[in-house]
Design a protein around this motif. Sequence first.
Motif, PDB file in Angstrom:
ATOM      1  N   ALA A 122      -4.457 -78.729  68.801  1.00 32.58           N
ATOM      2  CA  ALA A 122      -5.668 -79.050  67.721  1.00 32.58           C
ATOM      3  C   ALA A 122      -6.444 -77.797  67.778  1.00 32.58           C
ATOM      4  N   ALA A 123      -6.230 -76.936  68.576  1.00 30.80           N
ATOM      5  CA  ALA A 123      -6.951 -75.500  68.500  1.00 30.80           C
ATOM      6  C   ALA A 123      -6.634 -74.547  67.561  1.00 30.80           C
ATOM      7  N   VAL A 124      -5.513 -74.620  66.811  1.00 26.93           N
ATOM      8  CA  VAL A 124      -4.975 -74.028  65.851  1.00 26.93           C
ATOM      9  C   VAL A 124      -4.960 -74.405  64.357  1.00 26.93           C
ATOM     10  N   ASP A 125      -4.382 -73.841  63.587  1.00 27.79           N
ATOM     11  CA  ASP A 125      -4.126 -73.976  62.149  1.00 27.79           C
ATOM     12  C   ASP A 125      -2.862 -74.373  61.803  1.00 27.79           C
ATOM     13  N   LEU A 126      -1.917 -73.643  62.643  1.00 24.32           N
ATOM     14  CA  LEU A 126      -0.327 -73.880  62.297  1.00 24.32           C
ATOM     15  C   LEU A 126       0.354 -73.765  63.533  1.00 24.32           C
ATOM     16  N   VAL A 127       1.497 -74.246  63.701  1.00 23.24           N
ATOM     17  CA  VAL A 127       2.327 -74.401  64.885  1.00 23.24           C
ATOM     18  C   VAL A 127       3.546 -73.821  64.590  1.00 23.24           C
ATOM     19  N   LEU A 128       4.221 -72.702  65.302  1.00 20.42           N
ATOM     20  CA  LEU A 128       5.571 -72.403  65.219  1.00 20.42           C
ATOM     21  C   LEU A 128       6.340 -72.803  66.406  1.00 20.42           C
ATOM     22  N   ASP A 129       7.434 -73.659  66.194  1.00 16.71           N
ATOM     23  CA  ASP A 129       8.397 -74.353  67.165  1.00 16.71           C
ATOM     24  C   ASP A 129       9.493 -73.176  67.295  1.00 16.71           C
ATOM     25  N   CYS A 130       9.380 -72.278  68.566  1.00 23.09           N
ATOM     26  CA  CYS A 130      10.429 -71.443  68.607  1.00 23.09           C
ATOM     27  C   CYS A 130      11.087 -71.701  70.010  1.00 23.09           C
ATOM     28  N   SER A 131      10.973 -73.077  70.392  1.00 23.90           N
ATOM     29  CA  SER A 131      11.819 -73.643  71.804  1.00 23.90           C
ATOM     30  C   SER A 131      13.073 -73.624  71.461  1.00 23.90           C
ATOM     31  N   ASP A 132      13.851 -74.054  72.723  1.00 21.00           N
ATOM     32  CA  ASP A 132      15.385 -74.019  72.645  1.00 21.00           C
ATOM     33  C   ASP A 132      15.767 -75.435  73.399  1.00 21.00           C
ATOM     34  N   ASN A 133      15.029 -76.484  73.109  1.00 22.01           N
ATOM     35  CA  ASN A 133      15.420 -77.750  73.417  1.00 22.01           C
ATOM     36  C   ASN A 133      14.832 -78.881  72.763  1.00 22.01           C
ATOM     37  N   PHE A 134      15.600 -79.825  72.521  1.00 21.83           N
ATOM     38  CA  PHE A 134      15.245 -80.982  71.609  1.00 21.83           C
ATOM     39  C   PHE A 134      13.885 -81.787  72.196  1.00 21.83           C
ATOM     40  N   SER A 135      13.840 -81.892  73.345  1.00 23.15           N
ATOM     41  CA  SER A 135      12.615 -82.600  73.991  1.00 23.15           C
ATOM     42  C   SER A 135      11.207 -81.968  73.585  1.00 23.15           C
ATOM     43  N   THR A 136      11.253 -80.494  73.804  1.00 21.58           N
ATOM     44  CA  THR A 136      10.146 -79.799  73.423  1.00 21.58           C
ATOM     45  C   THR A 136       9.823 -79.836  71.792  1.00 21.58           C
ATOM     46  N   ARG A 137      11.070 -80.046  71.018  1.00 22.98           N
ATOM     47  CA  ARG A 137      10.715 -79.980  69.748  1.00 22.98           C
ATOM     48  C   ARG A 137      10.177 -81.166  69.235  1.00 22.98           C
ATOM     49  N   GLU A 138      10.466 -82.207  69.930  1.00 27.23           N
ATOM     50  CA  GLU A 138      10.103 -83.685  69.518  1.00 27.23           C
ATOM     51  C   GLU A 138       8.561 -83.638  69.935  1.00 27.23           C
ATOM     52  N   ALA A 139       8.118 -83.075  71.049  1.00 22.32           N
ATOM     53  CA  ALA A 139       7.091 -83.315  71.581  1.00 22.32           C
ATOM     54  C   ALA A 139       6.098 -82.466  70.667  1.00 22.32           C
ATOM     55  N   VAL A 140       6.454 -81.164  70.181  1.00 20.22           N
ATOM     56  CA  VAL A 140       5.536 -80.415  69.429  1.00 20.22           C
ATOM     57  C   VAL A 140       5.386 -81.311  68.099  1.00 20.22           C
ATOM     58  N   ASN A 141       6.396 -81.679  67.564  1.00 23.57           N
ATOM     59  CA  ASN A 141       6.465 -82.280  66.307  1.00 23.57           C
ATOM     60  C   ASN A 141       5.398 -83.714  66.257  1.00 23.57           C
ATOM     61  N   ALA A 142       5.511 -84.237  67.260  1.00 19.49           N
ATOM     62  CA  ALA A 142       4.558 -85.602  67.547  1.00 19.49           C
ATOM     63  C   ALA A 142       3.095 -84.921  67.471  1.00 19.49           C
ATOM     64  N   ALA A 143       3.071 -83.924  68.398  1.00 19.62           N
ATOM     65  CA  ALA A 143       1.404 -83.451  68.434  1.00 19.62           C
ATOM     66  C   ALA A 143       1.010 -82.960  67.144  1.00 19.62           C
ATOM     67  N   CYS A 144       1.833 -82.394  66.329  1.00 23.70           N
ATOM     68  CA  CYS A 144       1.528 -81.733  64.884  1.00 23.70           C
ATOM     69  C   CYS A 144       1.298 -83.152  63.970  1.00 23.70           C
ATOM     70  N   VAL A 145       2.013 -84.033  64.026  1.00 24.58           N
ATOM     71  CA  VAL A 145       1.835 -85.228  63.026  1.00 24.58           C
ATOM     72  C   VAL A 145       0.336 -85.721  63.588  1.00 24.58           C
ATOM     73  N   ALA A 146       0.241 -85.894  64.853  1.00 21.21           N
ATOM     74  CA  ALA A 146      -1.062 -86.777  65.277  1.00 21.21           C
ATOM     75  C   ALA A 146      -2.241 -85.630  64.853  1.00 21.21           C
ATOM     76  N   ALA A 147      -2.238 -84.211  64.864  1.00 16.56           N
ATOM     77  CA  ALA A 147      -3.386 -83.572  64.615  1.00 16.56           C
ATOM     78  C   ALA A 147      -3.357 -83.207  63.051  1.00 16.56           C
ATOM     79  N   GLY A 148      -2.255 -83.448  62.435  1.00 17.23           N
ATOM     80  CA  GLY A 148      -2.455 -83.133  61.012  1.00 17.23           C
ATOM     81  C   GLY A 148      -2.040 -81.716  60.759  1.00 17.23           C
ATOM     82  N   LYS A 149      -1.282 -80.973  61.565  1.00 18.16           N
ATOM     83  CA  LYS A 149      -1.100 -79.578  61.451  1.00 18.16           C
ATOM     84  C   LYS A 149       0.232 -79.276  61.193  1.00 18.16           C
ATOM     85  N   PRO A 150       0.576 -78.165  60.216  1.00 21.75           N
ATOM     86  CA  PRO A 150       1.642 -77.718  59.707  1.00 21.75           C
ATOM     87  C   PRO A 150       2.538 -77.310  60.917  1.00 21.75           C
TER      88      PRO A 150
END
Length: 256
Positions: A122-150
């Motif tokens: 919520a504190a940023v304009d854009l997120v870059l997922d540079c993680s190395d595991n699926f669970s983190t990618r899924e969590a980051v994606n869900a947070a971006c969808v909820a916050a409306g952030k690319p």
Amino acid sequence: MSDDMLSDQELLRYSRQILLKQIDVDGQLRLKNSRALVVGLGGLGSPVALYLAAAGVGELHLADFDTVDLTNLQRQVMHDTPSIGQPKVDSAMARLAAINPEVALVPHRTALDEDSLAAAVAAVDLVLDCSDNFSTREAVNAACVAAGKPLVSGAAIRLEGQLSVFDPRRPESPCYHCLYGHGSEAELTCSEAGVVGPLVGLVGSLQALEALKLLAGFGEPLIGRLLLVDALGSRFRELRVKRDPACTVCGGVHGE
């Protein structure tokens, strides 16, 4: 210097990209006033953070709970031998501050849980997922969808990489979950399968480019497209991807 102007020093520092008509002074000002979250400061996060800092993105939020290990140095070019044992966030902040002291750096040194991830996104304009595991990618994606952030998502393993942009602000854009579903229980990591260093450098550099396009407002981002990189054959392939109306993450965002 106010946020609606560039100093003489900034005009000089960013002069080569300001020369581009697609960026110009207005685009540089948009970068100066932008905030981006980099999740993971390893092989992908290294070129991402280095290029975004060098380009003048005004505020970089850096998230990684790991420390620098000798095995990282083959590909994680932001870190060096003296930084072994240091938190990756601290190593990254030292390097980025040396590259561009104009950029504000916000550290996240511990693993982000659901609440802290939501706040960080919520504190940023854009997120870059540079993680190395699926669970983190899924969590980051869900947070971006909820916050409306690319979300600019990249991955690389062995000699293969992939990259896409998911933008919940656009009704036609899929999200990460639309594309990958629940992932694979047998997912491998680089520590198990291996990876060649220049490949993560390439994918991370492309992630940084996509982020600059979104933040400065130029070019055609990789929305609805998945870029596949074959490092062994030096080939690129593009696949079209569509939103899944039944997606459990983004399916209800646009009224389905």
